[in-house]
Design a protein around this motif. Structure first.
Motif, PDB file in Angstrom:
ATOM      1  N   THR B  60     -26.362 -15.404  47.620  1.00 17.69           N
ATOM      2  CA  THR B  60     -25.121 -16.012  48.123  1.00 17.69           C
ATOM      3  C   THR B  60     -25.442 -17.151  49.093  1.00 17.69           C
ATOM      4  OG1 THR B  60     -25.055 -14.381  49.885  1.00 17.69           O
ATOM      5  CG2 THR B  60     -23.800 -13.866  47.898  1.00 17.69           C
ATOM      6  N   ALA B  61     -24.504 -18.083  49.198  1.00 16.67           N
ATOM      7  CA  ALA B  61     -24.672 -19.184  50.151  1.00 16.67           C
ATOM      8  C   ALA B  61     -24.603 -18.614  51.570  1.00 16.67           C
ATOM      9  CB  ALA B  61     -23.576 -20.207  49.940  1.00 16.67           C
ATOM     10  N   GLY B  62     -25.349 -19.195  52.475  1.00 19.31           N
ATOM     11  CA  GLY B  62     -25.358 -18.710  53.854  1.00 19.31           C
ATOM     12  C   GLY B  62     -24.082 -19.082  54.592  1.00 19.31           C
ATOM     13  N   THR B  63     -23.918 -18.541  55.793  1.00 19.09           N
ATOM     14  CA  THR B  63     -22.740 -18.885  56.599  1.00 19.09           C
ATOM     15  C   THR B  63     -23.194 -19.607  57.864  1.00 19.09           C
ATOM     16  OG1 THR B  63     -22.864 -16.704  57.626  1.00 19.09           O
ATOM     17  CG2 THR B  63     -21.320 -16.937  55.804  1.00 19.09           C
ATOM     18  N   GLY B  64     -22.262 -20.356  58.467  1.00 19.86           N
ATOM     19  CA  GLY B  64     -22.586 -21.149  59.656  1.00 19.86           C
ATOM     20  C   GLY B  64     -22.841 -22.595  59.263  1.00 19.86           C
ATOM     21  N   PHE B  65     -22.752 -23.479  60.245  1.00 18.01           N
ATOM     22  CA  PHE B  65     -22.811 -24.906  59.906  1.00 18.01           C
ATOM     23  C   PHE B  65     -24.150 -25.357  59.332  1.00 18.01           C
ATOM     24  CE2 PHE B  65     -24.515 -24.963  64.164  1.00 18.01           C
ATOM     25  CZ  PHE B  65     -25.401 -26.014  64.168  1.00 18.01           C
ATOM     26  N   MET B  66     -25.225 -24.578  59.663  1.00 19.00           N
ATOM     27  CA  MET B  66     -26.535 -24.919  59.095  1.00 19.00           C
ATOM     28  C   MET B  66     -26.564 -24.737  57.571  1.00 19.00           C
ATOM     29  SD  MET B  66     -28.935 -25.688  61.440  1.00 19.00           S
ATOM     30  CE  MET B  66     -30.523 -25.004  61.060  1.00 19.00           C
ATOM     31  N   HIS B  67     -25.639 -23.907  57.075  1.00 18.59           N
ATOM     32  CA  HIS B  67     -25.651 -23.590  55.639  1.00 18.59           C
ATOM     33  C   HIS B  67     -24.509 -24.267  54.879  1.00 18.59           C
ATOM     34  CE1 HIS B  67     -28.810 -20.596  56.206  1.00 18.59           C
ATOM     35  NE2 HIS B  67     -28.198 -20.285  57.319  1.00 18.59           N
TER      36      HIS B  67
END
Lengths: 243, 224
Positions: B60-67
């Motif tokens: 799954t795609a990560g969470t948070g602005f870095m992702h």
């Protein structure tokens, strides 16, 4: 006369100033502030109801703050994605087996992987844990009457061999020397290399065969005991290892 | 003079440290596997079942602005999994009464779950493209987890495969009966056997894992 007039004036003015102050008080009472209006209903509540309303408001504020923090955390707290796996499986074939395993041990090792044949340029190292089982094939046990002594049954047991080697796929850990080696298929390559190394190492290691062989003999004797106990006369069972 | 000697010694020692052994040819690392945890076992394997497996994973795609800009990645691995069924040999019971041997075969068990080595090649791996904006790599740890989870799932499925468990038991019965009858026949003793099969029982630890996996599956299907 003048004094009387002044008194009258004073009385008149005095009365007018006092009437002004009462009017302003009345006006204040008549026009309460917006805050007072908003909280008017609150003041009219009894003590229990006030407490309940206060708690509800406090909870609402706390919930709002929590949502705010959650929203902020979803932006500022970075979490990488997760790997979620499901397995689709279908039976291909069934094979009979008759392997009697009597010893099991684990191997821990590291496989270095190089990018050149001379083995000088390191790509990565992979650590793994593997399991080896030793024993015999029960179907290869031969039971015959001795040619020399008709009262002796000879059970010929095959030599102990490596029955199985298994690399635990969850045990693999990597150290990369070359970042380009970290591809989407690295684990498949590494797993094969680990399996090969484990198989080679297990076949070269003879040190534990004696223990496995002793265990095999004990198991076979225990299994045969109820039958050999019923043997009549001088009939006896002798166990020997195959060449 | 003494100071000069001292300084020369320090330089002589420091030089190899500073420049390493770049002049020498690098020797390949030779690592010998370490044997650990030796234990006596008593297992008779009677059946090997080969399964065609496809481990279907999603990173799954990560969470948070870095992702931001990451996409879900699909990662499939196709391979042959081997399940070895058998019995605990030491739990076999053979009793004789009035010339009749009663052989009690204990509960069948899943003895090993492994990957057929040759079935796992680079061609067995299929994965979707990464995002143009932000990378969501399928790392070595992700790959290890995918294969490990698939094998664990296979093991739990194997324990629940009643047909295989019964087959493993009956094959064990045949093997043991044949072995005992060979000895009896060699001695000329009359042989009559009765084979009793114990109920197949899934160990508590495995049952707990099955229940956990089931509840996770249920909750994920409800979320969908």
């Amino acid at each position: 006369m003048e004094k009387d007039k002044n008194k009258e004036k004073e009385q008149l003015t005095g009365s007018s100033s006092s009437s002004k102050s009462t009017r302003s008080k009345k006006a204040r009472k008549a026009k309460p502030s917006k805050m007072a209006t908003a909280l008017g209903w609150f003041r009219e509540l009894n003590r229990t109801a006030r407490t309940l309303v206060t708690c509800a408001i406090a909870l609402a504020i706390a919930g709002g703050l929590w949502l705010l923090v959650q929203g902020a955390s979803s932006i500022f707290i970075n979490r990488p994605g997760e790997m979620i796996t499901t397995l689709r499986s279908s039976l291909e074939k069934i094979e009979n087996s008759s392997s009697l395993s009597t010893l099991e041990y684990t191997y821990n090792s590291i496989v270095p992987v190089y990018s050149d044949e001379e083995q000088t340029i390191e790509r990565y190292f992979v650590r793994y844990e593997g399991k080896v089982t030793m024993g015999i094939n029960l179907e290869d046990v031969e039971i015959n009457l001795s040619t020399e002594d008709p009262d002796t049954i000879i059970v010929t047991v095959p030599q102990v061999t490596i029955q199985d080697t298994t690399v635990n796929p969850g045990s693999l850990e990597y150290i990369f020397r070359d970042p380009a080696a970290m591809t989407e298929t690295v684990n498949v390559e590494a797993y094969q290399l680990c399996e090969k190394q484990l198989e080679q190492a297990a076949n070269q290691d003879e040190s534990l065969k004696n223990i496995a062989a002793e265990n095999v003999m004990n198991e076979l004797k225990a299994l045969t005991h109820p039958v050999s106990a019923q043997l009549t006369g001088n009939v006896k069972v002798v166990y020997e290892w195959a060449e | 003079m003494g100071r000069i000697k001292h300084a020369l010694c320090v330089v002589a020692l420091a030089l190899p440290l500073a420049f390493g052994t770049s002049g020498c040819a690098k020797q390949p690392v030779v690592l010998k596997p370490e044997i650990e945890a030796i234990r006596s076992i008593s297992k008779l394997s009677t059946i090997q079942a080969y399964f065609h497996n496809v481990a279907q994973s999603t990173k799954t795609a990560g969470t948070g602005f870095m992702h931001w800009g990451e996409v879900d990645r699909t990662y499939w691995v196709e391979y042959t999994g081997i399940v070895t069924y058998g019995i605990e040999f030491s739990k076999l019971e053979v009793n004789e009464e009035n010339g009749v041997y009663t052989i009690t075969i204990p509960s069948a068990q899943v003895q090993n779950v492994k990957i057929e080595r040759d079935s796992l090649t680079e061609d067995s791996v299929i994965y979707s493209n990464d995002s143009f904006w932000n990378s969501n790599p399928i790392t070595d740890k992700d790959q290890v987890k995918a294969l490990d989870d698939a094998q664990k799932q296979m093991e739990l499925d194997a324990w629940q495969n009643e047909m295989m468990m019964h087959s493993a038991q009956s094959r064990a019965g045949e093997l043991i009966s044949s072995y005992i009858s060979s000895i009896a026949q060699a001695s000329g003793t009359p042989y009559e056997a009765r084979i009793v099969y114990a109920d197949n029982v899934i160990p508590e630890s495995i049952q707990a894992q099955i229940d956990k996996a089931q509840s996770e599956e249920d909750s994920s299907s409800q979320t969908e």
